[in-house]
Each structure stands twice: as C-alpha cells, then as structure tokens.
Design a protein around this motif. Sequence first.
Motif, PDB file in Angstrom:
ATOM      1  N   TYR A  27       0.852  -1.180   0.000  1.00 32.48           N
ATOM      2  CA  TYR A  27       0.000   0.000   0.000  1.00 32.48           C
ATOM      3  C   TYR A  27       0.892   1.235   0.000  1.00 32.48           C
ATOM      4  CZ  TYR A  27       0.995  -0.180   5.009  1.00 32.48           C
ATOM      5  OH  TYR A  27       1.624  -0.224   6.219  1.00 32.48           O
ATOM      6  N   LEU A  28       0.335   2.367  -0.383  1.00 32.51           N
ATOM      7  CA  LEU A  28       1.103   3.611  -0.439  1.00 32.51           C
ATOM      8  C   LEU A  28       1.329   4.158   0.963  1.00 32.51           C
ATOM      9  CD1 LEU A  28      -0.137   5.941  -3.314  1.00 32.51           C
ATOM     10  CD2 LEU A  28       2.037   4.782  -3.073  1.00 32.51           C
ATOM     11  N   GLY A  29       2.533   4.600   1.217  1.00 24.07           N
ATOM     12  CA  GLY A  29       2.856   5.206   2.494  1.00 24.07           C
ATOM     13  C   GLY A  29       2.230   6.584   2.626  1.00 24.07           C
ATOM     14  N   GLY A  30       2.168   7.098   3.821  1.00 26.80           N
ATOM     15  CA  GLY A  30       1.497   8.361   4.107  1.00 26.80           C
ATOM     16  C   GLY A  30       2.097   9.563   3.389  1.00 26.80           C
ATOM     17  N   ILE A  75       2.108  11.534  -4.905  1.00 24.15           N
ATOM     18  CA  ILE A  75       3.049  10.908  -5.832  1.00 24.15           C
ATOM     19  C   ILE A  75       2.357   9.723  -6.491  1.00 24.15           C
ATOM     20  CG2 ILE A  75       5.230   9.655  -6.004  1.00 24.15           C
ATOM     21  CD1 ILE A  75       6.200  11.442  -3.679  1.00 24.15           C
ATOM     22  N   LYS A  76       2.324   9.735  -7.816  1.00 22.60           N
ATOM     23  CA  LYS A  76       1.636   8.684  -8.564  1.00 22.60           C
ATOM     24  C   LYS A  76       2.556   7.478  -8.725  1.00 22.60           C
ATOM     25  CE  LYS A  76      -1.901  11.316  -9.641  1.00 22.60           C
ATOM     26  NZ  LYS A  76      -2.914  11.390  -8.615  1.00 22.60           N
ATOM     27  N   VAL A  77       1.977   6.296  -8.615  1.00 26.19           N
ATOM     28  CA  VAL A  77       2.707   5.055  -8.863  1.00 26.19           C
ATOM     29  C   VAL A  77       1.974   4.321  -9.973  1.00 26.19           C
ATOM     30  CG1 VAL A  77       3.429   2.857  -7.889  1.00 26.19           C
ATOM     31  CG2 VAL A  77       3.544   4.913  -6.500  1.00 26.19           C
ATOM     32  N   LYS A 116       9.609   1.146 -10.616  1.00 30.13           N
ATOM     33  CA  LYS A 116      10.450   0.519  -9.593  1.00 30.13           C
ATOM     34  C   LYS A 116      10.192   1.265  -8.289  1.00 30.13           C
ATOM     35  CE  LYS A 116      14.097  -1.079 -12.602  1.00 30.13           C
ATOM     36  NZ  LYS A 116      13.878  -0.543 -13.943  1.00 30.13           N
ATOM     37  N   VAL A 117       9.964   0.524  -7.207  1.00 27.86           N
ATOM     38  CA  VAL A 117       9.628   1.138  -5.924  1.00 27.86           C
ATOM     39  C   VAL A 117      10.465   0.523  -4.805  1.00 27.86           C
ATOM     40  CG1 VAL A 117       7.264   1.789  -6.528  1.00 27.86           C
ATOM     41  CG2 VAL A 117       7.702  -0.478  -5.621  1.00 27.86           C
ATOM     42  N   GLY A 135       3.380  -4.871   2.476  1.00 25.70           N
ATOM     43  CA  GLY A 135       4.488  -3.941   2.577  1.00 25.70           C
ATOM     44  C   GLY A 135       3.975  -2.526   2.347  1.00 25.70           C
ATOM     45  N   ARG A 136       4.816  -1.543   2.666  1.00 25.72           N
ATOM     46  CA  ARG A 136       4.448  -0.140   2.494  1.00 25.72           C
ATOM     47  C   ARG A 136       5.405   0.483   1.488  1.00 25.72           C
ATOM     48  NH1 ARG A 136       5.297   1.645   7.567  1.00 25.72           N
ATOM     49  NH2 ARG A 136       7.321   2.518   7.088  1.00 25.72           N
ATOM     50  N   ILE A 137       4.855   1.061   0.426  1.00 22.17           N
ATOM     51  CA  ILE A 137       5.671   1.720  -0.585  1.00 22.17           C
ATOM     52  C   ILE A 137       6.092   3.078  -0.049  1.00 22.17           C
ATOM     53  CG2 ILE A 137       5.725   2.667  -2.920  1.00 22.17           C
ATOM     54  CD1 ILE A 137       3.659   0.562  -3.708  1.00 22.17           C
ATOM     55  N   VAL A 138       7.405   3.292   0.067  1.00 13.76           N
ATOM     56  CA  VAL A 138       7.902   4.543   0.639  1.00 13.76           C
ATOM     57  C   VAL A 138       8.626   5.416  -0.372  1.00 13.76           C
ATOM     58  CG1 VAL A 138       8.047   3.693   2.997  1.00 13.76           C
ATOM     59  CG2 VAL A 138       9.990   3.395   1.466  1.00 13.76           C
ATOM     60  N   LYS A 139       8.999   4.843  -1.527  1.00 11.69           N
ATOM     61  CA  LYS A 139       9.760   5.630  -2.472  1.00 11.69           C
ATOM     62  C   LYS A 139       9.560   5.079  -3.882  1.00 11.69           C
ATOM     63  CE  LYS A 139      14.421   7.498  -2.774  1.00 11.69           C
ATOM     64  NZ  LYS A 139      15.789   7.349  -2.237  1.00 11.69           N
TER      65      LYS A 139
END
Length: 67
Positions: A32-35, A42-44, A49-50, A61-65
């Motif tokens: 999921y997208l991080g806060g 920020i669009k994913v 690549k994340v 997991g949390r997508i942070v970047k």
Amino acid sequence: TARGVVLEALPNTLFRVEIENTSGEKEEILAYLGGKMRMHRIKVLIGDKVEIVLDPYGGKGRIVKRL
C-alpha cells in the motif's frame, strides 16, 4: 527495505509488487502507499520501480519511495 516492480494496480491504493527475496526467488506481495506518498500525491504506475518497507509479520508492505 526491499526493491521491486509494480505489476498491478488494485483499488484503494493497493499494488501487487514483485520483489526478490533473500534466496533470489521472485515473490509477489501486496503493498500500500505510504502516508508521505499520499500526502504529496506521488503517482505510482504499473512498471515503476519502488522501494518497500516489509511488514515484520509478512504478507504486506508499504511503498515509501518511487525510484
């Protein structure tokens, strides 16, 4: 943290991401997208690549970047 590639975009900012685990095998997890990513809008997209912080209990997991 782990690095992966977004395979599929699901509802409610969930993503299916392919990562490489410690033994070199490919593994798909839900992320999921991080806060901060939500806050700065920020669009994913598919194929991005994340960087992911993995949940210690497994499964998500949390997508942070976005790389």
